[in-house]
Motif scaffolding. Structure first.
Motif, short mmCIF file in Angstrom:
data_model
loop_
_atom_site.label_atom_id
_atom_site.label_comp_id
_atom_site.label_asym_id
_atom_site.label_seq_id
_atom_site.Cartn_x
_atom_site.Cartn_y
_atom_site.Cartn_z
N VAL A 167 0.83 -1.20 0.00
CA VAL A 167 0.00 0.00 0.00
C VAL A 167 0.87 1.26 0.00
O VAL A 167 0.60 2.23 -0.71
N VAL A 168 1.95 1.25 0.78
CA VAL A 168 2.86 2.39 0.83
C VAL A 168 3.50 2.63 -0.54
O VAL A 168 3.59 3.77 -1.01
N VAL B 248 3.04 6.03 -2.74
CA VAL B 248 4.20 6.86 -3.02
C VAL B 248 4.46 7.00 -4.52
O VAL B 248 4.71 8.10 -5.03
N TYR B 249 4.37 5.87 -5.24
CA TYR B 249 4.78 5.88 -6.64
C TYR B 249 3.61 6.00 -7.61
O TYR B 249 3.84 6.28 -8.80
N MET C 182 0.38 12.08 -8.68
CA MET C 182 -0.79 12.68 -9.33
C MET C 182 -0.95 14.16 -8.98
O MET C 182 -1.55 14.92 -9.75
N PHE C 183 -0.42 14.58 -7.83
CA PHE C 183 -0.50 15.99 -7.47
C PHE C 183 0.26 16.86 -8.48
O PHE C 183 -0.03 18.05 -8.62
#
Length: 285
Positions: A6-7, A11-12, A17-18
């Motif tokens: 999940v991490v 992260v990737y 997307m921001f």
């Protein structure tokens, strides 16, 4: 147990997307993403007015659709032919040979293809000259370059899809062939009325799922094979975005192009999964 995965996804896959906000800014590396001037949809208006944009869209669609057709039909034909081979040793040997190129990167294959297709010393042009045909600059001629892209991509990848079709062929009930043989059906009739209907769901599934790749013409392959001489026929969305963003450092324009492509791809992928569910009862869970 799920936490590390999940991490990594957050992260990737989600955090980057921001960066899509850059598509709506006049981005400056000195000011940063949150302090750059906001321009709204000006970047999108700019890319739609670029003279190269229609050419890039055309090349992307033509090359991608030709690759989809080739990667669906060629493996199907090879799988049907291999299915008729009686010797398991021969069949497995051929499967191994045609599957090997799948594991080679386009960096390696591009170097090989440049030597093979060289107009001066390439083995292909040497064979053409033997028959009195003038040398052809396959990687520098806008007429031939798209066909080279499609042909080499199909050659590299058809072994993988062939295995998928062969696996589907094993699921056909042998009793159907026996019944067809008793009825006097030839091998061609058996293929036409038993084999093809038996693997029709897999054909439909692969065809519908491939719709999501209409805008993915293959960056790795084209980037390693094309040149400025073949931009008119080989420049696609991914290579165009790379040149604008990485080479020319126009980050806002390249981000807008990438966001435009992602939005269209999202629609195509959603449509392909919906069609796969309706036509082939395919589920992703």
């Amino acid at each position: 147990m799920l936490l590390p995965a999940v991490v990594l996804v957050l992260v990737y896959s989600y955090y980057p997307m921001f960066g899509a906000v850059i598509a709506f800014e006049k981005f400056s590396a000195f000011k940063g993403m949150f302090k750059s001037e906001w321009v709204g949809f000006a970047n999108f208006e700019y890319i739609f007015k670029m003279p190269e944009f229609p050419v890039v869209i055309r090349n992307t669609l033509i090359i991608a659709i030709m690759k989809i057709i080739g990667n669906l039909t060629v493996p199907l034909v090879i799988a049907l032919l291999l299915n008729e081979v009686m010797s398991n040793l021969v069949k497995r040997g051929i499967q191994t040979l045609i599957y090997l190129p799948h594991f080679l990167s386009w960096v390696i294959l591009a170097g090989i293809l440049k030597d093979v297709l060289s107009p001066s010393s390439g083995i292909v042009n040497q064979a053409l000259s033997f028959f009195g045909i003038d040398p052809v600059f396959f990687l520098g001629d806008n007429h031939w370059f798209p066909f080279v892209l499609v042909g080499t991509d199909v050659w590299k990848e058809f072994g993988f899809n062939t295995i998928v079709y062969l696996a589907a062929l094993t699921a056909i009930n042998p009793a159907l062939y026996e019944a067809a043989l008793i009825d006097g059906a030839s091998r061609w009739k058996q293929t036409l009325h038993v084999t093809l209907p038996g693997i029709a769901p897999i054909i439909i599934l692969l065809a519908t799922l491939s719709l999501g790749n209409v805008l993915n013409a293959g960056f790795d392959q084209i980037f390693n094979l094309y040149s400025s001489a073949t931009y008119d026929s080989g420049d696609v969305m991914d290579t165009f975005i790379y040149r604008i963003g990485v080479v020319n450092a126009q980050y806002s324009i390249s981000t807008a192009l990438g966001l435009f492509k992602s939005a269209i791809s999202f629609v195509l992928i959603s449509t392909s999964y919906f069609l796969a569910y309706r036509l082939a009862n395919y589920r992703i869970f």
